[in-house]
Design an enzyme around this catalytic site. Structure first.
Site, mmCIF file in Angstrom:
data_model
loop_
_atom_site.group_PDB
_atom_site.id
_atom_site.type_symbol
_atom_site.label_atom_id
_atom_site.label_comp_id
_atom_site.label_asym_id
_atom_site.label_seq_id
_atom_site.Cartn_x
_atom_site.Cartn_y
_atom_site.Cartn_z
ATOM 1 N N GLY A 38 6.013 73.788 -11.479
ATOM 2 C CA GLY A 38 7.014 74.698 -12.061
ATOM 3 C C GLY A 38 7.924 74.086 -13.106
ATOM 4 O O GLY A 38 9.022 74.603 -13.333
ATOM 5 N N SER A 39 7.473 73.037 -13.799
ATOM 6 C CA SER A 39 8.370 72.437 -14.795
ATOM 7 C C SER A 39 8.525 73.340 -16.023
ATOM 8 O O SER A 39 9.597 73.390 -16.630
ATOM 9 C CB SER A 39 7.907 71.029 -15.191
ATOM 10 O OG SER A 39 6.736 71.077 -15.954
ATOM 11 N N ASN A 40 7.484 74.070 -16.392
ATOM 12 C CA ASN A 40 7.637 75.032 -17.501
ATOM 13 C C ASN A 40 8.556 76.178 -17.097
ATOM 14 O O ASN A 40 9.380 76.626 -17.897
ATOM 15 C CB ASN A 40 6.269 75.573 -17.932
ATOM 16 C CG ASN A 40 5.582 74.648 -18.923
ATOM 17 O OD1 ASN A 40 6.022 74.518 -20.059
ATOM 18 N ND2 ASN A 40 4.535 73.974 -18.472
ATOM 19 N N MET B 212 -2.631 79.322 -11.717
ATOM 20 C CA MET B 212 -4.052 78.976 -11.706
ATOM 21 C C MET B 212 -4.890 80.060 -11.018
ATOM 22 O O MET B 212 -5.632 79.768 -10.083
ATOM 23 C CB MET B 212 -4.250 77.614 -11.019
ATOM 24 C CG MET B 212 -3.543 76.483 -11.724
ATOM 25 S SD MET B 212 -4.049 76.362 -13.462
ATOM 26 C CE MET B 212 -3.310 74.809 -13.918
ATOM 27 N N ILE C 17 -7.141 83.702 -12.085
ATOM 28 C CA ILE C 17 -7.586 84.589 -13.172
ATOM 29 C C ILE C 17 -6.979 85.980 -12.974
ATOM 30 O O ILE C 17 -6.972 86.515 -11.874
ATOM 31 C CB ILE C 17 -9.137 84.702 -13.182
ATOM 32 C CG1 ILE C 17 -9.770 83.315 -13.202
ATOM 33 C CG2 ILE C 17 -9.605 85.626 -14.298
ATOM 34 C CD1 ILE C 17 -10.141 82.764 -14.538
ATOM 35 N N ASN D 75 0.809 83.017 -21.744
ATOM 36 C CA ASN D 75 0.352 81.849 -20.982
ATOM 37 C C ASN D 75 0.579 80.602 -21.824
ATOM 38 O O ASN D 75 0.594 80.677 -23.051
ATOM 39 C CB ASN D 75 -1.144 81.997 -20.671
ATOM 40 C CG ASN D 75 -1.686 80.825 -19.874
ATOM 41 O OD1 ASN D 75 -1.031 80.342 -18.942
ATOM 42 N ND2 ASN D 75 -2.863 80.342 -20.233
ATOM 43 N N HIS E 171 -1.041 76.745 -22.408
ATOM 44 C CA HIS E 171 -2.263 75.976 -22.125
ATOM 45 C C HIS E 171 -2.122 74.585 -22.750
ATOM 46 O O HIS E 171 -1.718 74.465 -23.910
ATOM 47 C CB HIS E 171 -3.474 76.711 -22.696
ATOM 48 C CG HIS E 171 -4.758 76.041 -22.350
ATOM 49 N ND1 HIS E 171 -5.291 76.076 -21.073
ATOM 50 C CD2 HIS E 171 -5.598 75.289 -23.097
ATOM 51 C CE1 HIS E 171 -6.416 75.375 -21.058
ATOM 52 N NE2 HIS E 171 -6.623 74.890 -22.269
ATOM 53 N N ASP F 292 -8.079 82.036 -21.505
ATOM 54 C CA ASP F 292 -7.455 81.266 -22.588
ATOM 55 C C ASP F 292 -7.929 81.710 -23.974
ATOM 56 O O ASP F 292 -8.080 80.875 -24.880
ATOM 57 C CB ASP F 292 -7.725 79.754 -22.400
ATOM 58 C CG ASP F 292 -7.180 79.230 -21.083
ATOM 59 O OD1 ASP F 292 -6.116 79.709 -20.657
ATOM 60 O OD2 ASP F 292 -7.813 78.342 -20.486
ATOM 61 N N GLU G 222 5.408 71.225 -24.295
ATOM 62 C CA GLU G 222 5.311 72.545 -23.651
ATOM 63 C C GLU G 222 6.699 73.067 -23.320
ATOM 64 O O GLU G 222 6.988 74.253 -23.486
ATOM 65 C CB GLU G 222 4.494 72.451 -22.353
ATOM 66 C CG GLU G 222 3.020 72.224 -22.564
ATOM 67 C CD GLU G 222 2.240 72.268 -21.241
ATOM 68 O OE1 GLU G 222 2.561 73.077 -20.369
ATOM 69 O OE2 GLU G 222 1.300 71.472 -21.102
HETATM 70 C C1 GAR Z 1 1.040 72.771 -17.632
HETATM 71 O O1 GAR Z 1 0.594 71.616 -18.289
HETATM 72 C C2 GAR Z 1 0.314 73.992 -18.160
HETATM 73 O O2 GAR Z 1 0.047 73.922 -19.532
HETATM 74 C C3 GAR Z 1 -0.960 73.936 -17.367
HETATM 75 O O3 GAR Z 1 -0.554 73.574 -16.075
HETATM 76 C C4 GAR Z 1 0.609 72.763 -16.155
HETATM 77 C C5 GAR Z 1 1.654 73.375 -15.254
HETATM 78 O O4 GAR Z 1 2.753 72.533 -15.129
HETATM 79 N N1 GAR Z 1 -1.633 75.192 -17.390
HETATM 80 C C6 GAR Z 1 -2.951 75.310 -17.421
HETATM 81 O O5 GAR Z 1 -3.726 74.365 -17.409
HETATM 82 C C7 GAR Z 1 -3.469 76.744 -17.455
HETATM 83 N N2 GAR Z 1 -4.816 76.774 -17.856
HETATM 84 P P1 GAR Z 1 4.125 73.064 -14.541
HETATM 85 O O6 GAR Z 1 3.789 73.726 -13.199
HETATM 86 O O7 GAR Z 1 4.943 71.844 -14.340
HETATM 87 O O8 GAR Z 1 4.711 74.025 -15.518
#
Ligand code: GAR
Length: 208
Positions: free
Chosen positions: A12-14, A95, A97, A112, A114, A150, A179
């Site tokens: 969940g950092s994003n 994660m 679909i 989203n 990526h 994607d 990101e």
């Molecule tokens: C991020 O790097 C995001 O781009 C990737 O998962 C990570 C989630 O990190 N997403 C994918 O690969 C989707 N296909 P987070 O939970 O710390 O935000």
């Protein structure tokens, strides 16, 4: 006012960077209504509730896929005031679909992020895919979600250089830093009504 839902499956950092950009006032006119996870171990759930006081919801798949699962998701979103008319759904490390029924219901209202420069390295382990392929530049992409994986219209991208001594871990870390800036930027543009979709292109109206 845009009613925002963030969907996560893990760290969940994003999500955190989006919520802190809203809290700081950098993103205006966006009301975070709920954080939803399909995974009970998602660390982001407790960050959302404890650090940001955002309601959270865990929707376990229990074998459900496609619209069978997404109709529950849809009802939880509606319950929290996130509707196709004024909602925005941000997938942030989600994660699972999304079904075409759900995508069509929230057309151009699902984003989203990526960890690659799409259309290269779609799917899982995008950073490793880039490293194994030997590209010299990778990066991250924020896009609208369509019915493919994607493959939706690209909103913003940012490049990251790959050096020969880089490990997957190092690249992932550098991409993640970008990101955290790119996703709030895309949401801000959406909230300011500065994204225009023409065919499969997203025109950013204040593009420099
Ligand atoms: C991020 O790097 C995001 O781009 C990737 O998962 C990570 C989630 O990190 N997403 C994918 O690969 C989707 N296909 P987070 O939970 O710390 O935000």
């Amino acid at each position: 006012m845009i009613n925002l839902a963030i969907l996560i499956s893990g760290r969940g950092s994003n999500m955190k960077s989006i919520l802190s950009s809203i809290t700081s006032g950098e993103i205006k006119n966006v009301n975070p209504r709920v954080v939803i996870s399909n995974n009970r171990d998602a660390a982001g759930l407790s960050i959302a509730s404890k650090e940001y006081d955002i309601p959270t919801s865990l929707i376990l798949p229990n074998g459900k896929k496609g619209w069978d699962y997404d109709k529950h998701l849809d009802s939880v979103l509606n319950l929290h005031g996130v509707l196709p008319s004024d909602g925005l759904i941000c997938l942030a490390g989600y994660m699972k679909i999304i079904s075409s029924e759900f995508v069509n219901k929230y057309k151009f209202r699902i984003m989203n992020i990526h960890p690659a420069l799409l259309p290269s390295f779609k799917g899982l382990h995008a950073q490793k895919q880039a490293l194994d392929y030997g590209v010299k530049i990778t990066g991250c992409t924020v896009h609208f979600v369509d019915e493919g994986v994607d493959s939706g219209p690209i909103i913003l991208q940012e490049p990251v250089k790959i050096y020969s001594k880089d490990t997957e871990n190092e690249i992932s870390k550098r991409i993640l830093e970008l990101e955290h800036k790119l996703y709030p930027k895309a949401i801000k543009l959406f909230a300011e009504n500065k994204l225009k979709i023409v065919g499969r292109k997203v025109i950013v109206t204040n593009d420099e």
